[in-house]
Write an enzyme that holds these catalytic residues in place. Structure first.
Site, PDB file in Angstrom:
ATOM      1  N   LYS A  73     113.155 100.750  32.871  1.00  0.00           N
ATOM      2  CA  LYS A  73     111.753 100.443  32.553  1.00  0.00           C
ATOM      3  C   LYS A  73     110.807 101.119  33.538  1.00  0.00           C
ATOM      4  O   LYS A  73     109.601 100.985  33.452  1.00  0.00           O
ATOM      5  CB  LYS A  73     111.517  98.934  32.591  1.00  0.00           C
ATOM      6  CG  LYS A  73     112.448  98.175  31.652  1.00  0.00           C
ATOM      7  CD  LYS A  73     111.742  97.229  30.755  1.00  0.00           C
ATOM      8  CE  LYS A  73     112.760  96.336  30.071  1.00  0.00           C
ATOM      9  NZ  LYS A  73     112.485  96.141  28.663  1.00  0.00           N
TER      10      LYS A  73
ATOM     11  N   GLN B  69     108.808  93.939  33.593  1.00  0.00           N
ATOM     12  CA  GLN B  69     107.608  94.607  33.059  1.00  0.00           C
ATOM     13  C   GLN B  69     106.602  94.948  34.151  1.00  0.00           C
ATOM     14  O   GLN B  69     105.579  95.565  33.852  1.00  0.00           O
ATOM     15  CB  GLN B  69     106.928  93.707  32.010  1.00  0.00           C
ATOM     16  CG  GLN B  69     107.728  93.506  30.750  1.00  0.00           C
ATOM     17  CD  GLN B  69     107.968  94.810  29.990  1.00  0.00           C
ATOM     18  OE1 GLN B  69     107.212  95.776  30.117  1.00  0.00           O
ATOM     19  NE2 GLN B  69     109.037  94.853  29.223  1.00  0.00           N
TER      20      GLN B  69
ATOM     21  N   ASP C  17     110.960  87.658  37.458  1.00  0.00           N
ATOM     22  CA  ASP C  17     111.479  88.686  36.556  1.00  0.00           C
ATOM     23  C   ASP C  17     110.449  89.809  36.522  1.00  0.00           C
ATOM     24  O   ASP C  17     109.416  89.699  35.854  1.00  0.00           O
ATOM     25  CB  ASP C  17     111.695  88.062  35.163  1.00  0.00           C
ATOM     26  CG  ASP C  17     111.999  89.099  34.097  1.00  0.00           C
ATOM     27  OD1 ASP C  17     112.006  90.307  34.409  1.00  0.00           O
ATOM     28  OD2 ASP C  17     112.221  88.699  32.941  1.00  0.00           O
TER      29      ASP C  17
ATOM     30  N   HIS D  82     111.290  86.033  28.451  1.00  0.00           N
ATOM     31  CA  HIS D  82     112.229  86.854  27.672  1.00  0.00           C
ATOM     32  C   HIS D  82     113.554  86.091  27.580  1.00  0.00           C
ATOM     33  O   HIS D  82     113.872  85.286  28.465  1.00  0.00           O
ATOM     34  CB  HIS D  82     112.423  88.160  28.451  1.00  0.00           C
ATOM     35  CG  HIS D  82     113.220  89.214  27.775  1.00  0.00           C
ATOM     36  ND1 HIS D  82     114.598  89.210  27.750  1.00  0.00           N
ATOM     37  CD2 HIS D  82     112.848  90.340  27.126  1.00  0.00           C
ATOM     38  CE1 HIS D  82     115.029  90.282  27.121  1.00  0.00           C
ATOM     39  NE2 HIS D  82     113.995  90.997  26.727  1.00  0.00           N
TER      40      HIS D  82
ATOM     41  N   CYS E 176     112.580  89.838  21.848  1.00  0.00           N
ATOM     42  CA  CYS E 176     113.516  89.048  22.671  1.00  0.00           C
ATOM     43  C   CYS E 176     112.814  87.857  23.319  1.00  0.00           C
ATOM     44  O   CYS E 176     113.106  87.506  24.473  1.00  0.00           O
ATOM     45  CB  CYS E 176     114.195  89.898  23.745  1.00  0.00           C
ATOM     46  SG  CYS E 176     115.295  91.126  23.085  1.00  0.00           S
TER      47      CYS E 176
HETATM   48  N1  PMP Z   1     112.627  90.415  31.120  1.00  0.00           N
HETATM   49  C1  PMP Z   1     111.566  91.025  30.569  1.00  0.00           C
HETATM   50  C2  PMP Z   1     110.184  90.482  30.815  1.00  0.00           C
HETATM   51  C3  PMP Z   1     111.778  92.161  29.775  1.00  0.00           C
HETATM   52  O1  PMP Z   1     110.728  92.771  29.209  1.00  0.00           O
HETATM   53  C4  PMP Z   1     113.078  92.648  29.586  1.00  0.00           C
HETATM   54  C5  PMP Z   1     113.351  93.863  28.713  1.00  0.00           C
HETATM   55  N2  PMP Z   1     112.681  93.856  27.492  1.00  0.00           N
HETATM   56  C6  PMP Z   1     114.135  91.978  30.199  1.00  0.00           C
HETATM   57  C7  PMP Z   1     113.875  90.865  30.962  1.00  0.00           C
HETATM   58  C8  PMP Z   1     115.556  92.431  30.056  1.00  0.00           C
HETATM   59  O2  PMP Z   1     115.732  93.678  30.642  1.00  0.00           O
HETATM   60  P1  PMP Z   1     117.113  94.473  30.460  1.00  0.00           P
HETATM   61  O3  PMP Z   1     117.406  94.455  28.992  1.00  0.00           O
HETATM   62  O4  PMP Z   1     116.819  95.834  30.985  1.00  0.00           O
HETATM   63  O5  PMP Z   1     118.153  93.748  31.255  1.00  0.00           O
END
Ligand code: PMP
Length: 407
Positions: A227, A204, A201, A124, A365
């Site tokens: 999440k 998910q 990270d 991401h 993203c």
């Molecule tokens: N890493 C992953 C794998 C994600 O799916 C996301 C959110 N789509 C993020 C990072 C970023 O999370 P946040 O916007 O809640 O900081």
């Protein structure tokens, strides 16, 4: 198929009874954010109604009550992740801020020009851009580990990228585009054998698979409250205490200090050293409520049910002509990205929306990954344990109608 009382579970989430365009909401955008159960919503109201006061500094009753609730919430997070101590739990605004914190503090403390950071092709933006910024500041080199055509990491190639120059490996536990569940325990072991630290990270992963940071031996593990059925604006950085001790603070201000003069400041102990300013002491407590809610249902049952939804939806999707599922890893979580030849994902998403089905379209993203896959974006559906087989049937029927309109 039912592993628990779905009607009761759905009743816990008031938004699931909403109608959009007069149609029942079918919410398949859980990888972007999850809906909130009543217990979380009520907890937020309760905290503001009965114990709102700034924490840590107050001598008065309310402040002490709020402080205790915030610190109990930290312990709940520590227990949820299997951390050895609540000192290893830093509250942040979310995954993004947690990664920025490590990218800034870790590279400042441990990296010099020419050192390398490794991440993967499926990251991401939150796990790419902070490292690019750190690399620019410190003269670091970034290496990107490749994936195969199924969307799985090629472990031999990753292994080759981990060298004496590598200071940190950072990767998603589960890909938000491909649904791939990475074998993070094995990967962490591989990196540790070469003395390389690892950040996972978990944005998910936390809501869909049991996580135990000690068992994984992760050096850093990060996730966002929103999440996992908690509020937005709160997240977590887990770090091994011996590592966090070594890192310089990320932001300066109140809370993170021990002693301040006009000339010099000494910093607070863990985890407060990384929590400058008034913390989100409402979010932390509501997050703990969400984690308790998930724990009570049972993360294994949740994962198992969601896996059934994944298999059911995948088989139904594959019956549709010109369907291409992006991400066919052997170990997947309940995220399905797809494209249909000749139809732009945005058009499909827009039409589906009018039927009450909320899906995600675009690059999620993860633009470098989408570019690599040579698609204009994907339609992504992602399930939570409150989704049903009936919703999938409805979605498939509407999808077929939308395709017929667009073809
Ligand atoms: N890493 C992953 C794998 C994600 O799916 C996301 C959110 N789509 C993020 C990072 C970023 O999370 P946040 O916007 O809640 O900081």
């Amino acid at each position: 198929m039912e592993l628990f009382n779905l009607d009761a579970i759905r009743a816990d989430f008031p938004i699931l009874s909403e109608k959009v365009y007069g149609k029942p909401l079918v919410y398949f955008d859980n990888a972007a954010t999850t809906q909130k159960p009543l217990c979380v919503l009520n907890k937020i109201t309760e905290v503001y109604t009965t114990q709102n006061a700034n924490i840590h500094r107050g001598v008065h009753y309310l402040s002490q009550k709020a402080t205790m609730a915030h610190e109990n919430a930290r312990q709940t997070v520590a227990d949820f992740l299997g951390a050895r101590s609540s000192k290893e739990i830093v509250f942040t605004r979310g995954t993004t801020e947690s990664i920025n914190l490590v990218a800034t503090a870790f590279t400042e403390r441990f990296c010099k020009a020419g050192d390398e950071i490794v991440f993967t092709q499926m990251e991401h933006h939150a796990n790419i851009v902070p490292w690019q910024m750190a690399a620019q500041r410190a003269g670091l080199i970034l290496r990107v580990a490749p994936i195969n055509e199924r969307g799985e990491l090629i472990l031999e190639e990753l292994d080759k990228l981990l060298t004496a120059k590598t200071k940190l490996l950072t990767l998603a536990h589960i890909s938000n585009v491909l649904g791939t569940i990475n074998p993070v325990k094995e990967i962490i072991k591989m990196a540790h054998q070469k003395g390389i630290r690892v950040l996972i990270d978990g944005a998910q992963a936390v809501a869909h698979s049991g996580v135990n940071v000690v068992d994984l031996d992760a050096d850093f593990y990060v996730f966002s409250g929103h999440k996992i059925y908690g509020p937005t604006g709160i997240g977590v950085l887990y770090g091994k205490s011996e590592l966090l001790e070594e890192l310089p603070p990320y932001q300066g201000g109140g809370e993170m200090i021990q002693n301040v003069t006009y000339e010099k400041t000494t910093y607070n102990e863990l985890p407060y050293k990384f929590e400058a300013g008034t913390p989100d002491y409402v979010g932390s407590v509501a997050l703990a409520t969400a984690l308790d809610y998930v724990t009570n249902i049972g993360i294994e049952r949740i994962a198992s049910y969601e896996n059934e939804l994944l298999e059911y939806a995948t088989s139904k999707l594959l019956e549709i002509p010109d369907m291409r599922i992006i991400g066919t890893a052997a170990h997947k979580c309940s995220v399905i990205s797809f494209v249909i030849a000749g139809i732009h994902p945005f058009d499909l998403g827009t039409l589906l929306d009018k039927t009450g089905v909320a899906v995600r379209t675009g690059n999620h993203c993860a633009q470098p990954l989408i570019d690599l896959l040579e698609v204009p974006g994907t339609v992504r559906i992602s399930f939570a344990f409150y989704n049903t087989r009936e919703e999938i049937d409805y979605f498939i029927a509407q999808l077929k109608r939308c395709i017929a309109i667009l073809k």
